[in-house]
Design a protein around this motif. Sequence first.
Motif, short mmCIF file in Angstrom:
data_model
loop_
_atom_site.label_atom_id
_atom_site.label_comp_id
_atom_site.label_asym_id
_atom_site.label_seq_id
_atom_site.Cartn_x
_atom_site.Cartn_y
_atom_site.Cartn_z
N ALA A 189 0.82 -1.21 0.00
CA ALA A 189 0.00 0.00 0.00
C ALA A 189 0.86 1.26 0.00
CB ALA A 189 -0.93 -0.01 1.21
N PHE A 190 1.89 1.27 0.83
CA PHE A 190 2.73 2.47 0.88
C PHE A 190 3.51 2.66 -0.41
CE2 PHE A 190 1.88 2.77 5.40
CZ PHE A 190 1.93 4.15 5.61
N ARG A 191 3.99 1.59 -1.02
CA ARG A 191 4.73 1.73 -2.27
C ARG A 191 3.84 2.36 -3.35
NH1 ARG A 191 9.20 -0.65 -4.66
NH2 ARG A 191 10.08 -0.44 -2.54
N ALA A 192 2.56 1.98 -3.36
CA ALA A 192 1.64 2.51 -4.36
C ALA A 192 1.22 3.95 -4.08
CB ALA A 192 0.41 1.62 -4.45
N LEU A 193 0.97 4.25 -2.82
CA LEU A 193 0.40 5.55 -2.46
C LEU A 193 1.42 6.57 -2.01
CD1 LEU A 193 -2.71 4.26 -0.48
CD2 LEU A 193 -2.60 4.94 -2.88
N ARG A 194 2.49 6.10 -1.36
CA ARG A 194 3.52 6.99 -0.82
C ARG A 194 4.89 6.35 -1.06
NH1 ARG A 194 2.38 9.66 3.61
NH2 ARG A 194 4.42 10.58 3.23
N PRO A 195 5.34 6.29 -2.29
CA PRO A 195 6.55 5.51 -2.61
C PRO A 195 7.81 6.04 -1.95
CG PRO A 195 5.82 6.81 -4.50
CD PRO A 195 4.72 6.88 -3.50
N GLU A 196 7.79 7.27 -1.47
CA GLU A 196 8.98 7.82 -0.80
C GLU A 196 9.12 7.34 0.64
OE1 GLU A 196 5.61 10.52 0.41
OE2 GLU A 196 6.19 9.36 -1.37
N VAL A 197 8.09 6.74 1.20
CA VAL A 197 8.12 6.28 2.59
C VAL A 197 8.92 4.98 2.68
CG1 VAL A 197 6.71 5.40 4.50
CG2 VAL A 197 5.96 7.41 3.20
N ARG A 198 9.79 4.92 3.67
CA ARG A 198 10.54 3.69 3.96
C ARG A 198 9.74 2.84 4.94
NH1 ARG A 198 14.86 7.95 4.04
NH2 ARG A 198 13.92 8.46 6.06
N VAL A 199 9.59 1.55 4.60
CA VAL A 199 8.91 0.61 5.48
C VAL A 199 9.95 -0.34 6.05
CG1 VAL A 199 7.16 -1.21 5.64
CG2 VAL A 199 6.76 0.79 4.17
N TRP A 200 9.95 -0.46 7.38
CA TRP A 200 10.93 -1.27 8.10
C TRP A 200 10.21 -2.41 8.81
CZ3 TRP A 200 16.08 0.64 8.15
CH2 TRP A 200 16.22 1.97 7.67
N GLY A 201 10.75 -3.61 8.71
CA GLY A 201 10.22 -4.74 9.46
C GLY A 201 10.94 -4.91 10.78
N VAL A 202 10.25 -5.51 11.73
CA VAL A 202 10.84 -5.74 13.06
C VAL A 202 10.49 -7.15 13.52
CG1 VAL A 202 11.10 -4.90 15.41
CG2 VAL A 202 10.47 -3.29 13.59
N GLU A 203 11.52 -7.90 13.92
CA GLU A 203 11.36 -9.22 14.49
C GLU A 203 12.04 -9.27 15.86
OE1 GLU A 203 11.29 -12.31 10.82
OE2 GLU A 203 13.26 -11.45 11.24
N THR A 204 11.77 -10.33 16.61
CA THR A 204 12.48 -10.56 17.85
C THR A 204 13.42 -11.75 17.68
OG1 THR A 204 10.62 -11.89 18.64
CG2 THR A 204 10.73 -9.59 19.37
N GLU A 205 14.49 -11.76 18.46
CA GLU A 205 15.41 -12.89 18.43
C GLU A 205 14.67 -14.16 18.84
OE1 GLU A 205 18.61 -11.85 21.03
OE2 GLU A 205 19.41 -10.31 19.69
N GLY A 206 14.86 -15.22 18.08
CA GLY A 206 14.12 -16.44 18.33
C GLY A 206 12.79 -16.48 17.60
N ALA A 207 12.49 -15.44 16.81
CA ALA A 207 11.32 -15.42 15.92
C ALA A 207 11.69 -14.61 14.68
CB ALA A 207 10.11 -14.82 16.63
N ASP A 208 12.84 -14.93 14.12
CA ASP A 208 13.41 -14.11 13.04
C ASP A 208 13.43 -14.86 11.71
OD1 ASP A 208 15.27 -15.95 13.94
OD2 ASP A 208 16.99 -14.61 13.78
N ALA A 209 12.30 -15.46 11.36
CA ALA A 209 12.23 -16.26 10.15
C ALA A 209 12.47 -15.44 8.89
CB ALA A 209 10.88 -16.97 10.06
N MET A 210 12.00 -14.18 8.88
CA MET A 210 12.20 -13.36 7.68
C MET A 210 13.66 -12.95 7.53
SD MET A 210 10.79 -12.19 4.97
CE MET A 210 9.01 -12.27 5.27
N THR A 211 14.30 -12.58 8.61
CA THR A 211 15.71 -12.22 8.54
C THR A 211 16.55 -13.37 8.02
OG1 THR A 211 15.50 -10.58 10.30
CG2 THR A 211 17.70 -11.47 9.90
#
Length: 332
Positions: A189-211
């Motif tokens: 949604a942000f890429r389409a509507l506000r492409p200048e906005v940076r989106v950051w993901g956040v995980e916790t140690e021991g639940a970092d499957a995306m990292t």
Amino acid sequence: MSTLIGIDDIRAAAENTAAHVLRTPTLPSPGLTAHLGVPVTLKLELLQRTGSFKPRASVHKLLSLTDEERAAGVATVSGGNHGTALADVAGSLGIAATVVMAESAPERSKAAVRAAGADLRLTPDMDGAFALLDELVAGGRTLVHPFDDPLVLAGHGTVGLEFATDAPDVTDVLVSVGGGAFISGVATAFRALRPEVRVWGVETEGADAMTQALAAKAPVPVRLSSIASTLSAPHVSQLTLDHVTELVEDVLVVPDADAVRGVLTLAEQAKVWTEPAAGCLVPAALRVLERVGPDARLGLVICGGNVTSSDVAAWVRRFDATPFPPRVPVEV
């Protein structure tokens, strides 16, 4: 490479779900603004039906089912919030639901699933939960996957659609990551509507499957140990990995202890009661500010508040946790 969803998919989801979910408040946080030294806006998804953003995707998915799929009943796997949401939505739509959880899932979530009339199945761990889900689907249940489904991503993307519309001045948006469907939809949604906005993901140690998937360039199994059960996916999907690779600035990983400190900071400064899956955004915000500088205007998606006072008290004792001090010293 999976096919990425688009803004039209999210707009269709918004129209499909409007009568069933809340358009949650998007509000400036004077307390966090003073505490962090930059403007902070909160998207309060903890005020959503069942206490998290999860009903958005459940509604969108269940309303898409054929009569045959509805009659077969639905099945899913969850660390807590997704299962609670699916049980609630399925109950309201007259669809039988089976929810599989690990035995370590929060007792509050288990009780909520049962109270909504769903069949709760427990397994020793999340790997076993996914295996049981496969068995249920092979036996005829209709699959509602928590993160490997474009309709689920689009449903969650309605959060980003609202946030991008209601907070036009943010420069950096922080979103918690479990299996990756939530951040995939929000970032789309942000890429389409506000492409200048940076989106950051956040995980916790021991639940970092995306990292770990980003490092391996493919979904990989991870060993789960975090207290943030609602982030504890044992792997991501190729679908969510492709979205995060394309759309997300970076994924930050914070210790459980800092997630608990974030819970306390949000309670004291923002006056909201959150789970560690949202508390982890606070330490991540401090790291984002180190990287992007003092002109940032932060947006935090407060994903859920399904945690008991006993849980928080136990974590505070375990980690000897205290709130984060002000980033900018307070003049006296």
